[in-house]
Design an enzyme around this catalytic site. Structure first.
Site, PDB file in Angstrom:
ATOM      1  N   LYS A  16      -1.208  -7.229  -9.176  1.00  8.29           N
ATOM      2  CA  LYS A  16      -2.170  -7.362  -8.072  1.00  8.29           C
ATOM      3  C   LYS A  16      -1.745  -6.325  -7.046  1.00  8.29           C
ATOM      4  O   LYS A  16      -0.880  -6.570  -6.209  1.00  8.29           O
ATOM      5  CB  LYS A  16      -2.094  -8.788  -7.503  1.00  8.29           C
ATOM      6  CG  LYS A  16      -3.352  -9.272  -6.783  1.00  8.29           C
ATOM      7  CD  LYS A  16      -3.811  -8.401  -5.648  1.00  8.29           C
ATOM      8  CE  LYS A  16      -3.009  -8.541  -4.382  1.00  8.29           C
ATOM      9  NZ  LYS A  16      -3.375  -7.544  -3.331  1.00  8.29           N
ATOM     10  N   GLU A  26       9.032  -4.218  13.090  1.00  6.86           N
ATOM     11  CA  GLU A  26       8.839  -3.043  12.237  1.00  6.86           C
ATOM     12  C   GLU A  26       7.535  -2.379  12.681  1.00  6.86           C
ATOM     13  O   GLU A  26       6.475  -3.013  12.667  1.00  6.86           O
ATOM     14  CB  GLU A  26       8.722  -3.495  10.770  1.00  6.86           C
ATOM     15  CG  GLU A  26       8.573  -2.347   9.799  1.00  6.86           C
ATOM     16  CD  GLU A  26       8.410  -2.817   8.357  1.00  6.86           C
ATOM     17  OE1 GLU A  26       7.717  -3.827   8.117  1.00  6.86           O
ATOM     18  OE2 GLU A  26       8.971  -2.156   7.465  1.00  6.86           O
ATOM     19  N   CYS A  74       9.595   1.893   3.565  1.00  3.90           N
ATOM     20  CA  CYS A  74      10.511   0.784   3.873  1.00  3.90           C
ATOM     21  C   CYS A  74      11.929   1.301   4.077  1.00  3.90           C
ATOM     22  O   CYS A  74      12.787   0.602   4.581  1.00  3.90           O
ATOM     23  CB  CYS A  74      10.489  -0.255   2.776  1.00  3.90           C
ATOM     24  SG  CYS A  74      11.230   0.327   1.272  1.00  3.90           S
ATOM     25  N   PHE A 131       0.818  -1.222   0.000  1.00  3.33           N
ATOM     26  CA  PHE A 131       0.000   0.000   0.000  1.00  3.33           C
ATOM     27  C   PHE A 131       0.846   1.264   0.000  1.00  3.33           C
ATOM     28  O   PHE A 131       0.389   2.325  -0.398  1.00  3.33           O
ATOM     29  CB  PHE A 131      -0.934   0.012   1.228  1.00  3.33           C
ATOM     30  CG  PHE A 131      -0.250   0.477   2.493  1.00  3.33           C
ATOM     31  CD1 PHE A 131      -0.149   1.834   2.792  1.00  3.33           C
ATOM     32  CD2 PHE A 131       0.335  -0.433   3.365  1.00  3.33           C
ATOM     33  CE1 PHE A 131       0.504   2.268   3.942  1.00  3.33           C
ATOM     34  CE2 PHE A 131       0.998  -0.006   4.513  1.00  3.33           C
ATOM     35  CZ  PHE A 131       1.079   1.352   4.801  1.00  3.33           C
ATOM     36  N   SER A 150       5.361  -6.973   3.367  1.00  3.84           N
ATOM     37  CA  SER A 150       5.937  -7.342   4.666  1.00  3.84           C
ATOM     38  C   SER A 150       6.693  -8.675   4.560  1.00  3.84           C
ATOM     39  O   SER A 150       6.413  -9.498   3.681  1.00  3.84           O
ATOM     40  CB  SER A 150       4.832  -7.421   5.709  1.00  3.84           C
ATOM     41  OG  SER A 150       3.889  -8.386   5.307  1.00  3.84           O
ATOM     42  N   GLU A 201      -4.977  -3.830  -1.929  1.00  2.00           N
ATOM     43  CA  GLU A 201      -6.425  -3.574  -1.913  1.00  2.00           C
ATOM     44  C   GLU A 201      -6.769  -2.338  -1.076  1.00  2.00           C
ATOM     45  O   GLU A 201      -7.906  -1.910  -1.029  1.00  2.00           O
ATOM     46  CB  GLU A 201      -7.186  -4.813  -1.406  1.00  2.00           C
ATOM     47  CG  GLU A 201      -6.908  -5.239   0.033  1.00  2.00           C
ATOM     48  CD  GLU A 201      -5.645  -6.108   0.200  1.00  2.00           C
ATOM     49  OE1 GLU A 201      -4.638  -5.871  -0.500  1.00  2.00           O
ATOM     50  OE2 GLU A 201      -5.680  -7.014   1.063  1.00  2.00           O
ATOM     51  N   ARG A 202      -5.737  -1.745  -0.407  1.00  2.00           N
ATOM     52  CA  ARG A 202      -6.025  -0.579   0.433  1.00  2.00           C
ATOM     53  C   ARG A 202      -6.017   0.721  -0.371  1.00  2.00           C
ATOM     54  O   ARG A 202      -6.670   1.681   0.003  1.00  2.00           O
ATOM     55  CB  ARG A 202      -5.009  -0.491   1.574  1.00  2.00           C
ATOM     56  CG  ARG A 202      -5.235  -1.619   2.568  1.00  2.00           C
ATOM     57  CD  ARG A 202      -4.260  -1.541   3.698  1.00  2.00           C
ATOM     58  NE  ARG A 202      -3.516  -2.789   3.813  1.00  2.00           N
ATOM     59  CZ  ARG A 202      -2.462  -2.955   4.591  1.00  2.00           C
ATOM     60  NH1 ARG A 202      -2.019  -1.967   5.311  1.00  2.00           N
ATOM     61  NH2 ARG A 202      -1.860  -4.119   4.644  1.00  2.00           N
TER      62      ARG A 202
HETATM   63  P1  NAD Z   1       1.570  -6.591   3.109  1.00  2.00           P
HETATM   64  O1  NAD Z   1       2.585  -7.673   3.186  1.00  2.00           O
HETATM   65  O2  NAD Z   1       0.454  -6.593   4.103  1.00  2.00           O
HETATM   66  O3  NAD Z   1       0.859  -6.602   1.672  1.00  2.00           O
HETATM   67  C1  NAD Z   1       1.589  -6.597   0.479  1.00  2.00           C
HETATM   68  C2  NAD Z   1       0.786  -7.290  -0.604  1.00  2.00           C
HETATM   69  O4  NAD Z   1       0.590  -8.655  -0.236  1.00  2.00           O
HETATM   70  C3  NAD Z   1      -0.597  -6.696  -0.839  1.00  2.00           C
HETATM   71  O5  NAD Z   1      -0.848  -6.661  -2.214  1.00  2.00           O
HETATM   72  C4  NAD Z   1      -1.517  -7.663  -0.122  1.00  2.00           C
HETATM   73  O6  NAD Z   1      -2.791  -7.753  -0.717  1.00  2.00           O
HETATM   74  C5  NAD Z   1      -0.789  -8.994  -0.240  1.00  2.00           C
HETATM   75  N1  NAD Z   1      -1.068  -9.885   0.892  1.00  2.00           N
HETATM   76  C6  NAD Z   1      -1.336  -9.519   2.174  1.00  2.00           C
HETATM   77  N2  NAD Z   1      -1.533 -10.613   2.933  1.00  2.00           N
HETATM   78  C7  NAD Z   1      -1.396 -11.689   2.121  1.00  2.00           C
HETATM   79  C8  NAD Z   1      -1.469 -13.106   2.331  1.00  2.00           C
HETATM   80  N3  NAD Z   1      -1.745 -13.619   3.534  1.00  2.00           N
HETATM   81  N4  NAD Z   1      -1.255 -13.918   1.293  1.00  2.00           N
HETATM   82  C9  NAD Z   1      -0.975 -13.403   0.077  1.00  2.00           C
HETATM   83  N5  NAD Z   1      -0.893 -12.076  -0.185  1.00  2.00           N
HETATM   84  C10 NAD Z   1      -1.094 -11.225   0.822  1.00  2.00           C
HETATM   85  O7  NAD Z   1       2.362  -5.206   3.131  1.00  2.00           O
HETATM   86  P2  NAD Z   1       1.773  -3.733   3.204  1.00  2.00           P
HETATM   87  O8  NAD Z   1       1.233  -3.499   4.576  1.00  2.00           O
HETATM   88  O9  NAD Z   1       0.888  -3.470   2.045  1.00  2.00           O
HETATM   89  O10 NAD Z   1       3.102  -2.866   2.995  1.00  2.00           O
HETATM   90  C11 NAD Z   1       3.970  -2.518   4.024  1.00  2.00           C
HETATM   91  C12 NAD Z   1       5.157  -3.457   4.089  1.00  2.00           C
HETATM   92  O11 NAD Z   1       5.853  -3.447   2.850  1.00  2.00           O
HETATM   93  C13 NAD Z   1       6.179  -3.050   5.137  1.00  2.00           C
HETATM   94  O12 NAD Z   1       6.645  -4.203   5.778  1.00  2.00           O
HETATM   95  C14 NAD Z   1       7.292  -2.401   4.318  1.00  2.00           C
HETATM   96  O13 NAD Z   1       8.562  -2.417   4.908  1.00  2.00           O
HETATM   97  C15 NAD Z   1       7.254  -3.253   3.094  1.00  2.00           C
HETATM   98  N6  NAD Z   1       7.874  -2.584   1.957  1.00  2.00           N
HETATM   99  C16 NAD Z   1       9.090  -3.048   1.538  1.00  2.00           C
HETATM  100  C17 NAD Z   1       9.730  -2.431   0.477  1.00  2.00           C
HETATM  101  C18 NAD Z   1      11.074  -2.935   0.003  1.00  2.00           C
HETATM  102  O14 NAD Z   1      11.475  -2.583  -1.101  1.00  2.00           O
HETATM  103  N7  NAD Z   1      11.774  -3.733   0.771  1.00  2.00           N
HETATM  104  C19 NAD Z   1       9.134  -1.351  -0.165  1.00  2.00           C
HETATM  105  C20 NAD Z   1       7.883  -0.902   0.282  1.00  2.00           C
HETATM  106  C21 NAD Z   1       7.264  -1.537   1.342  1.00  2.00           C
END
Ligand code: NAD
Length: 499
Positions: A173, A384, A281, A149, A226, A176-177
């Site tokens: 994909k 985090e 991140c 998101f 994450s 969804e937020r």
């Molecule tokens: P998230 O892991 O909750 O979601 C990321 C994606 O995964 C979304 O599209 C979501 O729909 C999907 N998802 C969520 N739960 C799932 C499941 N159980 N099974 C399959 N898919 C699922 O992350 P977020 O809250 O959207 O983003 C924040 C996180 O992203 C933080 O941890 C941040 O550090 C990380 N991030 C990392 C980088 C990097 O380059 N390392 C860059 C940006 C964000």
């Protein structure tokens, strides 16, 4: 209530699964739209379309493909205000920050315009008698990506621009937020001349992610989000034989040496710790001053700066420093960790728990927090937080500070603030983290370098954007060719030898 769509086969398509998730306006706390959550069948339809469309796109010469991206850049600039407004309204970040989100994606698109050069193969003349050898980079076919998101414009572009420049079809994909901007980007790519079915957006949750992970036609998956989900996607995707790169969470440390310019260090911590409400991140979430003296001076500089921070809705104009966090759930998690920090003995120097904004009482605003005397066993250090909470861990020496960053399970980014070139050089060489700043708090590499962390911040061996992206989205094929030599001694051409 606005019902969002998917973007499949060049059309906005309504969701048919009957499942939806709420999209909030984080500033007011109101639900402003419903996001459809695709079923496995809906995802499968997008794959069928992509599979049919890709061969012609893959056979289009790279310069023509690059021209589409060139036009896309023009359209991004044309629609910058509209994109930023849509982004801020669903994510909550300020408008300048939202423009930065689009801009950092746009820069990767610009890099990908170099596809004709970047995709050039290798050639060895006369590798043996009458033998030439050449390698070419071919597209993978249908590729996919799952994005978080916090950068709803930048990260999708980091994935689909190189994928498409390399001749692949790409199915996104998004989170969804905040799914509206990814849908707008897909529309703009088509306006720029991209054939239908080459870039599609399928909104969803775990069901559509699993559909992508298990679909035999999908050749590669990029993920940013994450760490627990990154690990899951990497494991399942790889065991299904796909090429996978996953980028996860972070806990970025900034080491402040006793000789650092304290004003510069404090200013850097304000921007990198609290900007975008800490939802980056590459945010700095741990300050590590070396020596108690340095720590006391730093805290003294930080407190008045933090107290001056303006927290507000994106509609309040440019002097707002940061907006709300993305959901009520995120706010609850952040405040829960703050309580844990207090319980476990950290000193809460700036307390943002009671923060409230008149007229926006139901918004997901979190006031800025500063902790001092945090220790490595505390939850606020190991986890985090992804919110406007900065933890200070006091180190007795440079070696101790370095070791802290080395021992943390995450290794996305880190920084050192010092006037000592030797210390900075030693730190950059020894620390086991992917992106390092020297007197730079958020060392995000530019589009023509690559972006990626180490340890639990990344899974897979190629980074995002830069030259790595062109490797990730292509396969190498090497041809060894022998042509019977028709040249006789003396230089006369012998046609008979060709029979
Ligand atoms: P998230 O892991 O909750 O979601 C990321 C994606 O995964 C979304 O599209 C979501 O729909 C999907 N998802 C969520 N739960 C799932 C499941 N159980 N099974 C399959 N898919 C699922 O992350 P977020 O809250 O959207 O983003 C924040 C996180 O992203 C933080 O941890 C941040 O550090 C990380 N991030 C990392 C980088 C990097 O380059 N390392 C860059 C940006 C964000």
């Amino acid at each position: 209530m606005k019902e969002l769509t998917h973007y499949i086969g060049g059309e906005h398509v309504k969701g048919t699964s009957g499942r939806f998730s709420d999209v909030y306006n984080p500033a007011t706390g109101e639900v402003q739209a419903k996001c459809p959550l695709a079923s496995t069948e809906e995802f499968g339809k997008a794959v069928d379309i992509a599979e049919k469309a890709q061969p012609a796109w893959g056979a289009t010469n790279p310069q023509r493909r690059a021209r589409v991206l060139m036009e896309f850049v023009r359209l991004l600039n044309r629609d910058m205000d509209k994109l930023a407004e849509a982004l801020s309204s669903e994510h909550g970040k300020t408008v300048p920050d939202a423009k930065g989100d689009v801009q950092r994606g746009l820069e990767v698109v610009e890099y990908c315009i170099g596809a004709p050069q970047l995709l050039k193969g290798e050639f060895t003349d006369s590798a043996g008698p009458g033998i030439d050898m050449y390698s070419m980079r071919q597209p993978l076919g249908v590729t996919g990506g799952i994005t978080p998101f916090n950068f709803p414009a930048m990260i999708p572009m980091w994935m689909f621009a190189p994928a498409i420049a390399c001749g692949n079809a790409f199915i996104l994909k998004p989170s969804e937020r905040d799914p509206s901007v990814p849908l707008m980007l897909a529309e703009l790519m088509e306006e720029a001349g991209l054939p239908k079915g080459i870039l599609q957006v399928v909104n969803g949750d775990k069901e559509s992610v699993d559909a992508m992970l298990d679909h035999p036609v999908v050749q590669s998956i990029g993920f940013v989000g994450s760490t627990p989900i990154a690990e899951y996607i990497y494991g399942r995707g790889c065991s299904n034989g796909k090429r996978v790169q996953c980028f996860g969470g972070a806990k970025n440390h900034m080491i402040i040496m006793p000789d650092a310019d304290m004003d510069q260090a404090a200013d850097a911590l304000i921007g990198s710790g609290y900007g975008a409400a800490g939802e980056r991140c590459m945010a700095i979430s741990v300050a590590v001053p070396v020596g108690d003296d340095t720590a006391d001076k730093l805290i003294e500089k930080l407190v008045p700066r933090i107290e001056k921070l303006k927290v507000g809705p994106y509609t309040a104009g440019d002097d707002v420093d940061y907006g709300p966090v993305v959901t009520g759930e995120a706010k609850k998690k952040i405040l829960g960790l703050v309580e844990k920090g207090i319980e476990q003995g950290a000193e809460l120097v700036v307390d943002g728990r009671d923060f409230s904004l008149q007229g926006y009482e139901d918004g997901f605003f979190v006031g800025p927090h500063l902790f001092d005397k945090v220790t490595p066993d505390m939850d606020i250090y190991t986890q985090e937080i992804f919110g406007p909470v900065l933890s200070t861990v006091r180190a007795g020496s440079y070696e101790e500070a370095l070791q802290l960053a080395m021992d943390h399970e995450y290794g996305n980014g880190t920084a050192i603030f010092t006037r000592d070139g030797d210390a900075a050089r030693d730190f950059a060489n020894r620390v086991n983290v992917g992106m390092i700043g020297v007197n730079v708090p958020i060392p995000v590499p530019l589009a023509y370098h690559t972006f990626g962390g180490w340890k639990k911040s990344a899974f897979g061996d190629l980074n995002q954007h830069g030259p790595d992206a062109f490797k990730f989205y292509t396969r190498t094929k090497t041809v060894t060719a022998r042509w019977p030599s028709g040249i006789k001694e003396g230089g006369e051409f012998n046609f008979k030898a060709m029979d």
